[in-house]
Motif scaffolding. Structure first.
Motif, mmCIF file in Angstrom:
data_model
loop_
_atom_site.group_PDB
_atom_site.id
_atom_site.type_symbol
_atom_site.label_atom_id
_atom_site.label_comp_id
_atom_site.label_asym_id
_atom_site.label_seq_id
_atom_site.Cartn_x
_atom_site.Cartn_y
_atom_site.Cartn_z
ATOM 1 N N LEU A 222 1.233 -1.077 -0.020
ATOM 2 C CA LEU A 222 -0.300 -0.025 0.547
ATOM 3 C C LEU A 222 1.029 1.186 -0.001
ATOM 4 O O LEU A 222 1.479 1.249 0.777
ATOM 5 C CB LEU A 222 -1.087 0.295 1.763
ATOM 6 C CG LEU A 222 -2.272 1.238 1.034
ATOM 7 C CD1 LEU A 222 -3.194 1.171 -0.112
ATOM 8 C CD2 LEU A 222 -2.969 1.017 2.884
ATOM 9 N N ILE A 223 0.725 1.615 -0.926
ATOM 10 C CA ILE A 223 1.140 3.465 -1.297
ATOM 11 C C ILE A 223 -0.109 4.576 -0.811
ATOM 12 O O ILE A 223 -0.855 4.595 -1.954
ATOM 13 C CB ILE A 223 1.982 3.591 -2.311
ATOM 14 C CG1 ILE A 223 2.966 2.411 -2.410
ATOM 15 C CG2 ILE A 223 3.336 4.694 -2.517
ATOM 16 C CD1 ILE A 223 3.768 2.373 -3.743
ATOM 17 N N PHE A 224 0.473 5.333 -0.208
ATOM 18 C CA PHE A 224 -0.238 6.537 0.056
ATOM 19 C C PHE A 224 0.119 7.678 1.103
ATOM 20 O O PHE A 224 1.079 7.753 1.205
ATOM 21 C CB PHE A 224 -1.461 6.273 1.300
ATOM 22 C CG PHE A 224 -0.566 6.064 2.242
ATOM 23 C CD1 PHE A 224 -0.928 7.052 3.210
ATOM 24 C CD2 PHE A 224 -0.728 4.787 2.860
ATOM 25 C CE1 PHE A 224 -0.980 5.937 4.826
ATOM 26 C CE2 PHE A 224 0.002 4.325 3.966
ATOM 27 C CZ PHE A 224 -0.625 5.574 5.354
ATOM 28 N N VAL A 225 -0.340 9.081 0.572
ATOM 29 C CA VAL A 225 0.287 10.291 1.268
ATOM 30 C C VAL A 225 -1.088 10.578 2.475
ATOM 31 O O VAL A 225 -1.956 11.055 1.816
ATOM 32 C CB VAL A 225 0.499 11.014 -0.437
ATOM 33 C CG1 VAL A 225 0.461 12.160 0.181
ATOM 34 C CG2 VAL A 225 1.900 10.803 -0.817
ATOM 35 N N ILE A 226 -0.376 11.044 2.847
ATOM 36 C CA ILE A 226 -1.470 12.269 4.062
ATOM 37 C C ILE A 226 -0.197 13.070 3.992
ATOM 38 O O ILE A 226 0.477 13.767 4.789
ATOM 39 C CB ILE A 226 -1.119 11.288 5.446
ATOM 40 C CG1 ILE A 226 -2.474 10.280 5.206
ATOM 41 C CG2 ILE A 226 -2.191 12.453 6.100
ATOM 42 C CD1 ILE A 226 -3.162 9.366 6.190
ATOM 43 N N GLY A 227 -0.709 14.816 4.170
ATOM 44 C CA GLY A 227 -0.314 16.407 4.340
ATOM 45 C C GLY A 227 1.425 15.746 3.541
ATOM 46 O O GLY A 227 1.176 15.330 1.941
ATOM 47 N N ASN A 228 1.897 16.147 4.462
ATOM 48 C CA ASN A 228 3.887 16.313 3.605
ATOM 49 C C ASN A 228 4.667 14.430 4.497
ATOM 50 O O ASN A 228 5.602 14.253 3.699
ATOM 51 C CB ASN A 228 4.205 17.241 4.166
ATOM 52 C CG ASN A 228 4.375 17.452 4.570
ATOM 53 O OD1 ASN A 228 4.321 17.307 5.976
ATOM 54 N ND2 ASN A 228 5.659 18.224 5.826
ATOM 55 N N ALA A 229 3.600 14.081 4.378
ATOM 56 C CA ALA A 229 4.320 12.151 4.391
ATOM 57 C C ALA A 229 4.070 11.616 3.458
ATOM 58 O O ALA A 229 2.466 11.199 2.944
ATOM 59 C CB ALA A 229 3.755 12.380 6.144
ATOM 60 N N SER A 230 4.672 10.859 3.070
ATOM 61 C CA SER A 230 4.800 9.641 1.977
ATOM 62 C C SER A 230 4.957 8.143 2.262
ATOM 63 O O SER A 230 5.795 8.019 3.184
ATOM 64 C CB SER A 230 5.006 9.631 0.582
ATOM 65 O OG SER A 230 6.609 9.907 0.402
ATOM 66 N N PHE A 231 4.081 6.645 1.925
ATOM 67 C CA PHE A 231 4.515 6.016 2.693
ATOM 68 C C PHE A 231 3.957 4.815 2.126
ATOM 69 O O PHE A 231 3.391 4.705 0.736
ATOM 70 C CB PHE A 231 3.330 5.761 3.972
ATOM 71 C CG PHE A 231 3.260 6.671 5.109
ATOM 72 C CD1 PHE A 231 3.768 6.677 6.035
ATOM 73 C CD2 PHE A 231 2.094 7.717 5.109
ATOM 74 C CE1 PHE A 231 4.030 7.713 6.927
ATOM 75 C CE2 PHE A 231 2.217 8.900 5.635
ATOM 76 C CZ PHE A 231 2.711 9.175 7.072
ATOM 77 N N GLN A 232 4.783 3.217 2.113
ATOM 78 C CA GLN A 232 4.838 2.473 1.712
ATOM 79 C C GLN A 232 5.096 1.672 2.385
ATOM 80 O O GLN A 232 5.723 1.070 3.145
ATOM 81 C CB GLN A 232 6.040 2.074 0.369
ATOM 82 C CG GLN A 232 6.092 1.463 -0.447
ATOM 83 C CD GLN A 232 6.647 -0.283 -0.025
ATOM 84 O OE1 GLN A 232 7.307 -0.224 0.873
ATOM 85 N NE2 GLN A 232 5.680 -1.638 -0.897
ATOM 86 N N VAL A 233 3.987 0.749 2.623
ATOM 87 C CA VAL A 233 3.189 -0.846 3.255
ATOM 88 C C VAL A 233 3.735 -1.732 3.230
ATOM 89 O O VAL A 233 3.514 -2.128 2.183
ATOM 90 C CB VAL A 233 2.224 0.014 4.289
ATOM 91 C CG1 VAL A 233 2.658 -1.151 5.393
ATOM 92 C CG2 VAL A 233 2.131 1.031 4.965
ATOM 93 N N ARG A 234 5.080 -2.549 3.178
ATOM 94 C CA ARG A 234 5.119 -4.143 3.043
ATOM 95 C C ARG A 234 3.528 -5.009 3.187
ATOM 96 O O ARG A 234 3.548 -4.650 4.452
ATOM 97 C CB ARG A 234 6.106 -4.652 3.787
ATOM 98 C CG ARG A 234 7.726 -3.235 3.243
ATOM 99 C CD ARG A 234 8.347 -3.736 1.871
ATOM 100 N NE ARG A 234 9.740 -3.381 1.821
ATOM 101 C CZ ARG A 234 9.924 -2.437 1.141
ATOM 102 N NH1 ARG A 234 9.755 -1.296 0.601
ATOM 103 N NH2 ARG A 234 11.863 -2.136 1.413
ATOM 104 N N GLN A 235 4.116 -6.108 2.910
ATOM 105 C CA GLN A 235 2.741 -7.477 3.092
ATOM 106 C C GLN A 235 3.331 -7.367 4.673
ATOM 107 O O GLN A 235 4.544 -7.266 5.482
ATOM 108 C CB GLN A 235 3.142 -8.293 2.337
ATOM 109 C CG GLN A 235 5.045 -9.570 2.783
ATOM 110 C CD GLN A 235 4.924 -10.367 1.368
ATOM 111 O OE1 GLN A 235 4.011 -10.763 1.555
ATOM 112 N NE2 GLN A 235 6.436 -11.065 1.636
ATOM 113 N N ASN A 236 2.361 -7.758 5.050
ATOM 114 C CA ASN A 236 2.335 -8.517 6.701
ATOM 115 C C ASN A 236 2.636 -7.714 7.218
ATOM 116 O O ASN A 236 3.288 -7.729 8.402
ATOM 117 C CB ASN A 236 2.782 -10.177 6.585
ATOM 118 C CG ASN A 236 2.582 -11.003 5.995
ATOM 119 O OD1 ASN A 236 1.577 -11.460 5.621
ATOM 120 N ND2 ASN A 236 3.565 -11.476 4.868
#
Length: 249
Positions: A80-94
């Protein structure tokens, strides 16, 4: 492709940024104005989703929005790759994590990682924190990689890829100032009398941090400097710096 070391992860998993689907999604995200436009137009802040993702215990779709306060859980093979405000995230599996609300609905004050892994880039701003079962990292503007190893009793790994981070594990504290990947273990039991110990750079690449930075209109420290250092986990551009790793002081 930059050098990287794997520990319990596969090449396919950390090379997500090479997939055509992501490249198309990232180009569309940028062309449509990024997070500010998505928020104003009440569009999803998900750049790309692969596989089974649950938010607050319910199946999630890429048309929905990740909000501060949400509990996120990814299944096997998911991302899952998403952005909130001025921060971005890539969440790995499990993985399982919570993005807790900050000074506004569109600001993350704390990322609490229970298990799994997440790469993230944070724009400049007020103090924020990343918390795992064995360490706490106080951050401002930086790019980082965080992982919790359940098979090692939730021993936690944290890499300050660039920027300044205040580290704490079991009362052991250090200030991490990194130009190029300074890595730490948050130990479950003391190791040589220390709960915060040095680590090498594992399970993440320069390129994924660069793409996450691009999603929030940022550049990494090595992009700005125009050169890269030695990816040994010490955090410096030079192979033999005068300053030792802060966890061994």
């Amino acid at each position: 492709m930059t050098q990287h070391h794997l520990q319990g992860r596969t090449e396919k998993e950390i090379l997500w940024f090479q997939r055509r689907g992501f490249l198309q999604a990232a180009a569309a995200w940028t062309a449509m104005g990024g997070f500010a436009a998505a928020h104003a137009q009440q569009r999803s802040n998900v750049v790309q989703m692969v596989g089974d993702v649950q938010v607050n215990g319910r199946r999630f779709s890429s048309q929905q929005t990740v909000q501060t306060g949400d509990d996120i859980q990814t299944g096997p093979g998911a991302s899952l790759i998403f952005v909130i405000g001025n921060a971005s995230f890539q969440v790995r599996q499990n993985s399982r994590l919570t993005v807790e609300r900050g000074r506004s609905l569109t600001a993350v004050s704390l990322l609490r990682l229970v298990t799994g892994a997440v790469a993230s880039v944070w724009g400049k701003g007020y103090d924020r924190s990343i918390v795992t079962p064995t360490l706490t990292a106080g951050i401002r503007g930086t790019g980082v990689y965080t992982e919790v190893f359940p098979e090692q009793n939730s021993r936690s790994y944290f890499c300050n890829c660039y920027g300044v981070v205040n580290m704490d594990a079991g009362g052991d504290a250090a200030v991490s100032r990194a130009d190029y990947h300074q890595a730490f273990w948050g130990e479950v039991e003391p190791k040589n009398g220390r709960m915060l110990t040095p680590a090498r750079a594992i399970n993440h690449t320069d390129e994924e941090l660069e793409f996450l930075a691009q999603l929030i209109d940022q550049r990494t420290a090595w992009q700005i400097a125009g050169r890269k250092g030695v990816k040994d986990g010490k955090g410096y551009m030079d192979e033999q710096p005068a300053t030792p790793h802060p966890a061994v002081r």
